[in-house]
Design a protein around this motif. Structure first.
Motif, PDB file in Angstrom:
ATOM      1  N   MET A  83       0.968  -1.171   0.132  1.00  5.30           N
ATOM      2  CA  MET A  83       0.027  -0.041   0.056  1.00  5.30           C
ATOM      3  C   MET A  83       0.880   1.344   0.056  1.00  5.30           C
ATOM      4  O   MET A  83       1.806   1.323   0.697  1.00  5.30           O
ATOM      5  N   PRO A  84       0.531   2.297  -0.906  1.00  2.00           N
ATOM      6  CA  PRO A  84       1.414   3.307  -0.986  1.00  2.00           C
ATOM      7  C   PRO A  84       1.268   4.079   0.827  1.00  2.00           C
ATOM      8  O   PRO A  84       0.406   3.984   1.173  1.00  2.00           O
ATOM      9  N   THR A  85       2.569   4.833   0.929  1.00  2.00           N
ATOM     10  CA  THR A  85       2.498   5.319   2.130  1.00  2.00           C
ATOM     11  C   THR A  85       1.491   6.319   2.419  1.00  2.00           C
ATOM     12  O   THR A  85       0.810   6.238   3.541  1.00  2.00           O
ATOM     13  N   ILE A  86       1.140   7.133   1.683  1.00  2.00           N
ATOM     14  CA  ILE A  86       0.021   8.213   1.932  1.00  2.00           C
ATOM     15  C   ILE A  86      -1.142   7.513   2.111  1.00  2.00           C
ATOM     16  O   ILE A  86      -2.125   7.962   3.224  1.00  2.00           O
ATOM     17  N   LEU A  87      -1.515   6.403   1.481  1.00  3.00           N
ATOM     18  CA  LEU A  87      -2.880   5.620   1.865  1.00  3.00           C
ATOM     19  C   LEU A  87      -2.599   4.962   3.122  1.00  3.00           C
ATOM     20  O   LEU A  87      -3.801   4.801   3.804  1.00  3.00           O
ATOM     21  N   ARG A  88      -1.426   4.308   3.412  1.00  2.15           N
ATOM     22  CA  ARG A  88      -1.321   3.735   4.714  1.00  2.15           C
ATOM     23  C   ARG A  88      -1.758   4.718   5.843  1.00  2.15           C
ATOM     24  O   ARG A  88      -2.159   4.542   6.978  1.00  2.15           O
ATOM     25  N   LEU A  89      -1.082   6.009   5.786  1.00  2.00           N
ATOM     26  CA  LEU A  89      -1.248   6.921   6.632  1.00  2.00           C
ATOM     27  C   LEU A  89      -2.719   7.268   6.900  1.00  2.00           C
ATOM     28  O   LEU A  89      -3.271   7.584   8.084  1.00  2.00           O
ATOM     29  N   LEU A  90      -3.604   7.517   5.845  1.00  2.03           N
ATOM     30  CA  LEU A  90      -5.034   7.771   5.910  1.00  2.03           C
ATOM     31  C   LEU A  90      -5.676   6.402   6.449  1.00  2.03           C
ATOM     32  O   LEU A  90      -6.620   6.658   7.386  1.00  2.03           O
ATOM     33  N   VAL A  91      -5.452   5.472   6.125  1.00  2.00           N
ATOM     34  CA  VAL A  91      -6.298   4.424   6.635  1.00  2.00           C
ATOM     35  C   VAL A  91      -5.892   4.033   7.942  1.00  2.00           C
ATOM     36  O   VAL A  91      -6.566   3.675   9.033  1.00  2.00           O
ATOM     37  N   SER A  92      -4.536   4.459   8.638  1.00  2.00           N
ATOM     38  CA  SER A  92      -4.065   4.231  10.012  1.00  2.00           C
ATOM     39  C   SER A  92      -4.644   5.463  10.934  1.00  2.00           C
ATOM     40  O   SER A  92      -4.127   5.413  11.818  1.00  2.00           O
ATOM     41  N   SER A  93      -5.433   6.165  10.246  1.00  2.00           N
ATOM     42  CA  SER A  93      -5.930   7.510  10.960  1.00  2.00           C
ATOM     43  C   SER A  93      -6.746   6.839  12.216  1.00  2.00           C
ATOM     44  O   SER A  93      -7.322   5.688  12.369  1.00  2.00           O
ATOM     45  N   MET A  94      -6.444   7.588  13.394  1.00  2.00           N
ATOM     46  CA  MET A  94      -7.376   7.224  14.604  1.00  2.00           C
ATOM     47  C   MET A  94      -8.859   7.124  14.653  1.00  2.00           C
ATOM     48  O   MET A  94      -9.401   6.290  15.160  1.00  2.00           O
ATOM     49  N   VAL A  95      -9.236   7.632  13.331  1.00  2.00           N
ATOM     50  CA  VAL A  95     -10.812   7.724  13.220  1.00  2.00           C
ATOM     51  C   VAL A  95     -11.113   6.215  12.862  1.00  2.00           C
ATOM     52  O   VAL A  95     -12.244   5.779  12.947  1.00  2.00           O
ATOM     53  N   LEU A  96     -10.142   5.524  12.189  1.00  2.00           N
ATOM     54  CA  LEU A  96     -10.442   4.176  11.975  1.00  2.00           C
ATOM     55  C   LEU A  96     -10.065   3.018  12.758  1.00  2.00           C
ATOM     56  O   LEU A  96      -9.946   2.102  12.223  1.00  2.00           O
ATOM     57  N   LYS A  97      -9.657   3.326  13.807  1.00  2.00           N
ATOM     58  CA  LYS A  97      -9.102   2.483  14.814  1.00  2.00           C
ATOM     59  C   LYS A  97     -10.173   2.273  15.913  1.00  2.00           C
ATOM     60  O   LYS A  97     -10.847   2.899  16.341  1.00  2.00           O
ATOM     61  N   ASP A  98     -10.042   0.934  16.513  1.00  6.23           N
ATOM     62  CA  ASP A  98     -10.859   0.457  17.566  1.00  6.23           C
ATOM     63  C   ASP A  98     -10.056   0.465  18.801  1.00  6.23           C
ATOM     64  O   ASP A  98      -8.632   0.429  18.855  1.00  6.23           O
ATOM     65  N   PRO A  99     -10.443   0.622  20.045  1.00 10.06           N
ATOM     66  CA  PRO A  99      -9.865   0.262  21.270  1.00 10.06           C
ATOM     67  C   PRO A  99      -9.132  -1.029  21.093  1.00 10.06           C
ATOM     68  O   PRO A  99      -9.646  -2.052  20.684  1.00 10.06           O
ATOM     69  N   PRO A 100      -7.571  -1.281  21.862  1.00  9.96           N
ATOM     70  CA  PRO A 100      -7.219  -0.227  22.540  1.00  9.96           C
ATOM     71  C   PRO A 100      -6.283   0.630  21.577  1.00  9.96           C
ATOM     72  O   PRO A 100      -5.719   1.849  22.249  1.00  9.96           O
ATOM     73  N   ASP A 101      -6.168   0.546  20.400  1.00  8.60           N
ATOM     74  CA  ASP A 101      -5.358   1.311  19.440  1.00  8.60           C
ATOM     75  C   ASP A 101      -5.665   2.946  19.463  1.00  8.60           C
ATOM     76  O   ASP A 101      -4.967   3.656  19.728  1.00  8.60           O
ATOM     77  N   HIS A 102      -7.175   3.079  19.338  1.00  5.71           N
ATOM     78  CA  HIS A 102      -7.851   4.328  19.503  1.00  5.71           C
ATOM     79  C   HIS A 102      -7.451   5.059  20.592  1.00  5.71           C
ATOM     80  O   HIS A 102      -7.183   6.147  20.680  1.00  5.71           O
ATOM     81  N   ARG A 103      -7.645   4.332  21.802  1.00  2.00           N
ATOM     82  CA  ARG A 103      -7.540   4.868  23.314  1.00  2.00           C
ATOM     83  C   ARG A 103      -6.139   5.272  23.365  1.00  2.00           C
ATOM     84  O   ARG A 103      -6.049   6.572  23.956  1.00  2.00           O
ATOM     85  N   ARG A 104      -5.227   4.745  22.865  1.00  2.00           N
ATOM     86  CA  ARG A 104      -3.842   5.275  22.917  1.00  2.00           C
ATOM     87  C   ARG A 104      -3.437   6.417  22.401  1.00  2.00           C
ATOM     88  O   ARG A 104      -2.797   7.250  22.801  1.00  2.00           O
ATOM     89  N   LEU A 105      -4.014   6.426  21.058  1.00  2.00           N
ATOM     90  CA  LEU A 105      -3.455   7.570  20.094  1.00  2.00           C
ATOM     91  C   LEU A 105      -4.540   8.658  20.737  1.00  2.00           C
ATOM     92  O   LEU A 105      -3.953   9.817  20.563  1.00  2.00           O
ATOM     93  N   ARG A 106      -5.561   8.584  21.147  1.00  2.00           N
ATOM     94  CA  ARG A 106      -6.501   9.672  21.557  1.00  2.00           C
ATOM     95  C   ARG A 106      -5.841  10.478  22.819  1.00  2.00           C
ATOM     96  O   ARG A 106      -5.684  11.559  22.992  1.00  2.00           O
ATOM     97  N   ASN A 107      -5.405   9.385  23.770  1.00  2.00           N
ATOM     98  CA  ASN A 107      -4.613   9.914  24.953  1.00  2.00           C
ATOM     99  C   ASN A 107      -3.460  10.833  24.788  1.00  2.00           C
ATOM    100  O   ASN A 107      -3.235  11.960  25.171  1.00  2.00           O
ATOM    101  N   LEU A 108      -2.695  10.634  23.560  1.00  2.00           N
ATOM    102  CA  LEU A 108      -1.604  11.234  23.180  1.00  2.00           C
ATOM    103  C   LEU A 108      -1.933  12.596  22.678  1.00  2.00           C
ATOM    104  O   LEU A 108      -1.447  13.556  22.947  1.00  2.00           O
ATOM    105  N   VAL A 109      -2.717  12.455  21.773  1.00  2.00           N
ATOM    106  CA  VAL A 109      -3.147  13.888  21.117  1.00  2.00           C
ATOM    107  C   VAL A 109      -3.699  14.543  22.039  1.00  2.00           C
ATOM    108  O   VAL A 109      -3.626  15.786  21.840  1.00  2.00           O
ATOM    109  N   GLN A 110      -4.423  14.329  22.883  1.00  2.00           N
ATOM    110  CA  GLN A 110      -5.206  15.101  23.783  1.00  2.00           C
ATOM    111  C   GLN A 110      -4.292  15.688  24.672  1.00  2.00           C
ATOM    112  O   GLN A 110      -4.701  16.903  25.108  1.00  2.00           O
TER     113      GLN A 110
END
Length: 339
Positions: free
Chosen positions: A1-28
């Motif tokens: 997968m091209p890097t730019i697509l991988r970055l978009l697909v790996s967005s916090m918006v498309l993550k479930d816990p616990p990955d989502h919570r980890r990213l959200r805690n850091l950005v907050q």
């Protein structure tokens, strides 16, 4: 997968816990309510500068002259983009965000701009690692929880997300909201006479105009049934925010704009763990921008018939391509002749 697509697909918006919570805690830890509130004065200054320029025109395109450049300027400053790069950065962002990207062809056409933006952001992250500043990218670079930090790819993905969360909703909120006020002169006059209604007016604009129409897709992990409809395991579910916000069982007279509506439990920013990170910024910018616009121009009229307005062809975002307005500084109808 091209890097730019991988970055978009790996967005916090498309993550479930616990990955989502980890990213959200850091950005907050970086994107804080205090940081947003501290922008109030700067947002006001940018607003006045844009209105100064708009006041010299008999017909104003609210999107090009106001709704688009305001959040773009704010986000550039928030991210710590060097002054010398801000004009080119804003131009690049405008190209990336303006693409509807709803077909493979439109995505391919916009792909070179996304690559350029990716390179720009990586240089910015490198700069802020070496030269920390009082900005959001520096805060993201330094954000830490329990020894955990964002990787470089996670940083870039997060900045992409913040660009959308801190920009698109605001643009469409201002554009769609002002359009509906003009189309509902009684509500517009009420807001002019009672400017303290701005907060409830913004919430009603969010509900009634639906700047974001749908949220990221959900996938059924097991067979479920919703309102008597079977949803097989593995199915893709599209949640329509616009439908929920116009639900008569939740909102009496849902098809009417009422800037005094209370309660107003709309879901324009989502709900639950995926509640929009940029919601406080969008509200702040609208709370400053819309009253300033109404103070500056005692008269606002559509410069074209409503049926001639063009909407951006994007299923997820509901926004105007242009909003031509005839304006006057003295409340007269003189400005309308320019249409």
């Amino acid at each position: 997968m091209p890097t730019i697509l991988r970055l978009l697909v790996s967005s916090m918006v498309l993550k479930d816990p616990p990955d989502h919570r980890r990213l959200r805690n850091l950005v907050q830890k970086a994107f804080t309510p205090v940081m947003v509130e501290n922008l109030n004065g700067r947002v006001a200054q940018i607003t006045e500068d844009l209105l100064d320029a708009a006041a010299r025109k008999p017909v104003v395109d609210l999107m090009e002259d106001f709704a688009l450049p305001l959040p773009l300027t704010v986000i550039a400053e928030m991210l710590g983009v060097p002054q010398s790069d801000r004009i080119s950065f804003r131009g690049l962002i405008a190209k990336v965000l303006d693409s509807s990207a709803v077909t493979p062809i439109s995505f391919i056409r916009n792909y070179p701009n996304m690559l350029r933006l990716n390179r720009f952001l990586r240089k910015l992250v490198k700069l802020r690692r070496e030269q920390p500043g009082d900005d959001l990218v520096t805060a993201l670079v330094q954000a830490e929880e329990g020894g955990d930090r964002l990787s470089e790819d996670e940083l870039i993905s997060m900045v992409f997300l913040l660009l959308f969360a801190g920009h698109e909703t605001t643009v469409n909120l201002i554009g769609n909201g002002v359009l509906e006020l003009v189309r509902h002169p009684g509500q517009l006059q009420k807001l002019r006479e009672q400017p303290d209604l701005i907060d409830s007016a913004i919430e009603e604009m969010l509900r009634f105009t639906n700047p974001v129409g749908v949220v990221a897709p959900r996938f059924a992990r097991e067979d479920v049934e919703i309102a008597g409809v079977p949803i097989p395991k593995g199915s893709t579910i599209t949640l329509l925010i616009a439908s929920a916000n116009l639900d008569e069982t939740a909102f009496p007279d849902a098809d009417k704009l009422d800037i005094t509506r209370s309660p107003n439990r709309h879901v324009s920013f989502g709900y639950g763990i995926h509640y929009c990170l940029g919601a406080p910024l969008a509200r702040l910018e609208a709370r400053v921008a819309i009253p300033a616009l109404l103070r500056r121009f005692p008269r606002l009229d559509l410069a074209v018939p409503a049926e001639k307005l063009r909407w951006r062809p994007n299923i997820g975002l509901r926004g105007l391509e242009a909003l031509p307005l005839s304006v006057s500084l003295d409340g007269s109808a003189a400005g309308r002749s320019a249409a």
